[in-house]
Scaffold this active site. Sequence first.
Site, PDB file in Angstrom:
ATOM      1  N   GLN A  74      16.703   4.956-124.241  1.00 16.58           N
ATOM      2  CA  GLN A  74      17.625   5.309-123.154  1.00 16.58           C
ATOM      3  C   GLN A  74      16.837   5.997-122.044  1.00 16.58           C
ATOM      4  O   GLN A  74      16.639   7.211-122.081  1.00 16.58           O
ATOM      5  CB  GLN A  74      18.751   6.219-123.666  1.00 16.58           C
ATOM      6  CG  GLN A  74      19.771   6.498-122.581  1.00 16.58           C
ATOM      7  CD  GLN A  74      20.910   7.400-122.977  1.00 16.58           C
ATOM      8  OE1 GLN A  74      21.334   8.254-122.202  1.00 16.58           O
ATOM      9  NE2 GLN A  74      21.427   7.220-124.168  1.00 16.58           N
TER      10      GLN A  74
ATOM     11  N   ASP B 193      28.511   6.856-124.623  1.00 19.17           N
ATOM     12  CA  ASP B 193      27.304   7.666-124.865  1.00 19.17           C
ATOM     13  C   ASP B 193      27.566   9.138-124.592  1.00 19.17           C
ATOM     14  O   ASP B 193      28.040   9.513-123.523  1.00 19.17           O
ATOM     15  CB  ASP B 193      26.178   7.191-123.931  1.00 19.17           C
ATOM     16  CG  ASP B 193      24.923   8.032-124.097  1.00 19.17           C
ATOM     17  OD1 ASP B 193      24.270   7.912-125.153  1.00 19.17           O
ATOM     18  OD2 ASP B 193      24.601   8.832-123.187  1.00 19.17           O
TER      19      ASP B 193
ATOM     20  N   GLN C 175      37.550   5.654-111.271  1.00 16.51           N
ATOM     21  CA  GLN C 175      36.088   5.434-111.184  1.00 16.51           C
ATOM     22  C   GLN C 175      35.663   4.378-112.195  1.00 16.51           C
ATOM     23  O   GLN C 175      34.887   3.485-111.886  1.00 16.51           O
ATOM     24  CB  GLN C 175      35.327   6.754-111.406  1.00 16.51           C
ATOM     25  CG  GLN C 175      35.445   7.713-110.220  1.00 16.51           C
ATOM     26  CD  GLN C 175      34.470   8.891-110.287  1.00 16.51           C
ATOM     27  OE1 GLN C 175      33.856   9.162-111.316  1.00 16.51           O
ATOM     28  NE2 GLN C 175      34.350   9.610-109.184  1.00 16.51           N
TER      29      GLN C 175
ATOM     30  N   LYS D 218      29.174   7.793-101.053  1.00 17.69           N
ATOM     31  CA  LYS D 218      30.302   8.599-100.554  1.00 17.69           C
ATOM     32  C   LYS D 218      29.882   9.961-100.019  1.00 17.69           C
ATOM     33  O   LYS D 218      30.697  10.682 -99.471  1.00 17.69           O
ATOM     34  CB  LYS D 218      31.353   8.753-101.648  1.00 17.69           C
ATOM     35  CG  LYS D 218      30.948   9.654-102.796  1.00 17.69           C
ATOM     36  CD  LYS D 218      32.045   9.725-103.838  1.00 17.69           C
ATOM     37  CE  LYS D 218      31.602  10.552-105.018  1.00 17.69           C
ATOM     38  NZ  LYS D 218      32.532  10.507-106.138  1.00 17.69           N
TER      39      LYS D 218
ATOM     40  N   ALA E  98      31.628   8.800-115.451  1.00 15.29           N
ATOM     41  CA  ALA E  98      32.882   8.684-114.701  1.00 15.29           C
ATOM     42  C   ALA E  98      33.727   9.918-114.942  1.00 15.29           C
ATOM     43  O   ALA E  98      33.668  10.527-116.011  1.00 15.29           O
ATOM     44  CB  ALA E  98      33.641   7.439-115.135  1.00 15.29           C
TER      45      ALA E  98
ATOM     46  N   ARG F  77      24.277  19.276-109.690  1.00 13.79           N
ATOM     47  CA  ARG F  77      23.629  18.816-108.460  1.00 13.79           C
ATOM     48  C   ARG F  77      23.380  19.938-107.465  1.00 13.79           C
ATOM     49  O   ARG F  77      22.566  19.792-106.560  1.00 13.79           O
ATOM     50  CB  ARG F  77      24.466  17.689-107.835  1.00 13.79           C
ATOM     51  CG  ARG F  77      24.462  16.439-108.704  1.00 13.79           C
ATOM     52  CD  ARG F  77      25.459  15.410-108.233  1.00 13.79           C
ATOM     53  NE  ARG F  77      26.840  15.828-108.447  1.00 13.79           N
ATOM     54  CZ  ARG F  77      27.896  15.015-108.331  1.00 13.79           C
ATOM     55  NH1 ARG F  77      27.728  13.756-107.990  1.00 13.79           N
ATOM     56  NH2 ARG F  77      29.120  15.461-108.550  1.00 13.79           N
TER      57      ARG F  77
ATOM     58  N   TYR G 268      25.854  17.951-124.351  1.00 17.09           N
ATOM     59  CA  TYR G 268      26.779  17.698-123.234  1.00 17.09           C
ATOM     60  C   TYR G 268      28.009  18.600-123.263  1.00 17.09           C
ATOM     61  O   TYR G 268      29.143  18.155-123.073  1.00 17.09           O
ATOM     62  CB  TYR G 268      27.220  16.225-123.211  1.00 17.09           C
ATOM     63  CG  TYR G 268      26.155  15.227-122.832  1.00 17.09           C
ATOM     64  CD1 TYR G 268      24.864  15.612-122.485  1.00 17.09           C
ATOM     65  CD2 TYR G 268      26.424  13.870-122.812  1.00 17.09           C
ATOM     66  CE1 TYR G 268      23.887  14.687-122.143  1.00 17.09           C
ATOM     67  CE2 TYR G 268      25.462  12.933-122.469  1.00 17.09           C
ATOM     68  CZ  TYR G 268      24.191  13.357-122.145  1.00 17.09           C
ATOM     69  OH  TYR G 268      23.234  12.424-121.805  1.00 17.09           O
TER      70      TYR G 268
END
Length: 303
Positions: free
Chosen positions: A163, A51, A273, A202, A268, A215, A56
């Site tokens: 989605q 996806d 990962q 983590k 990932a 983030r 992006y």
Amino acid sequence: MKTRELGRGGDQVSVVGLGAWPIGGGMGTLDESESIATVRAAIDNGITFLDTAQAYRTSETTLGKALRDGYRERCFLATKVSRGYSPDDVKAAMDDSLRALNVDHLDLYQVHSWRNDHYPIEATMEAMARVQEEGKTRYLGVSNFNAAQMETAYGFAPFQSSQPRYNMIDRDIEAEDLAYCETKGIGNLAHSPLGKGLLTGKYAPGHVFDTDDERSNFPRFQGDLFARYCGLVDRLQEVAADLGLSMVQLAIAWCLRHQAVSCVLVGAKSPAQVEEHLGAAEADLSEEVVLKIESILEDTPEG
Ligand SMILES: NC(=O)c1ccc[n+]([C@@H]2O[C@H](COP(=O)([O-])OP(=O)(O)OC[C@H]3O[C@@H](n4cnc5c(N)ncnc54)[C@H](OP(=O)(O)O)[C@@H]3O)[C@@H](O)[C@H]2O)c1
């Protein structure tokens, strides 16, 4: 890799998919060769669902490079129109995506979100139907639409999948949207299943995200609120450990417990990962475990 039907009568797709937002650099800059290796590791390990989206950043171009040498034929490729929803925008975005991905058709083309201020959804969906008729995509889908919005859009062009954001700490769609999709035979692709990394276990309170990582701007990843989420994940991690799973695997398996979910799209950044995600496809959570998780999630901050 287990598979599920993508909506009623749709293709079988791997239950774990690869979300290609991180390889576009939105969660920190990545090395392109590592990103290509990540995509190929996913496909080599039986992940068929990929996806991405117009928005992006470099993701489509990098994916296009990864999908050379016969990888394209081994996957179910999905992208989205993100930047504008007029008929001309949809047509141009489709052609740009095909060019960036270096493919002649997509398997799924999705409307990224319900932004219906300037163009009626009717015009957007009719343009979507047109690119499907032209053979540029096999299926249509929507993303981040609620049940009422899906109902409206479906009337103009039937689509195969939705989605939505869905993970242990973002569960709004459980109220109505999942049931709507089940009734209608629309498959669900769960996005952000790891809560953008929060549900990996983590991170510890005080962690500072780089400024090129989205983030660094999200309230959930700052200060006291972040510390409260980390505390919640510590408790979930104990459940995972009892089951011999990692927290990442538990978070993915938890999404898959819902039969309305066809595929969980996991972001990932490396082959390692991806390899960890594979174990989640095999994990079946018992009713007792689901209830235990439910009681912990009652303490979700902002929940
Ligand atoms: N339709 C939409 O509006 C929408 C919105 C968001 C996402 N999506 C789709 O859903 C996909 C998944 O969401 P997402 O990528 O934003 O977030 P996510 O899957 O919840 O989290 C991905 C991040 O978690 C960390 N991670 C992943 N696997 C890990 C592992 N095995 N061990 C430790 N850390 C691991 C990585 O970041 P770190 O290592 O840096 O922590 C990775 O970038 C996207 O890639 C995209 O395809 C769609």
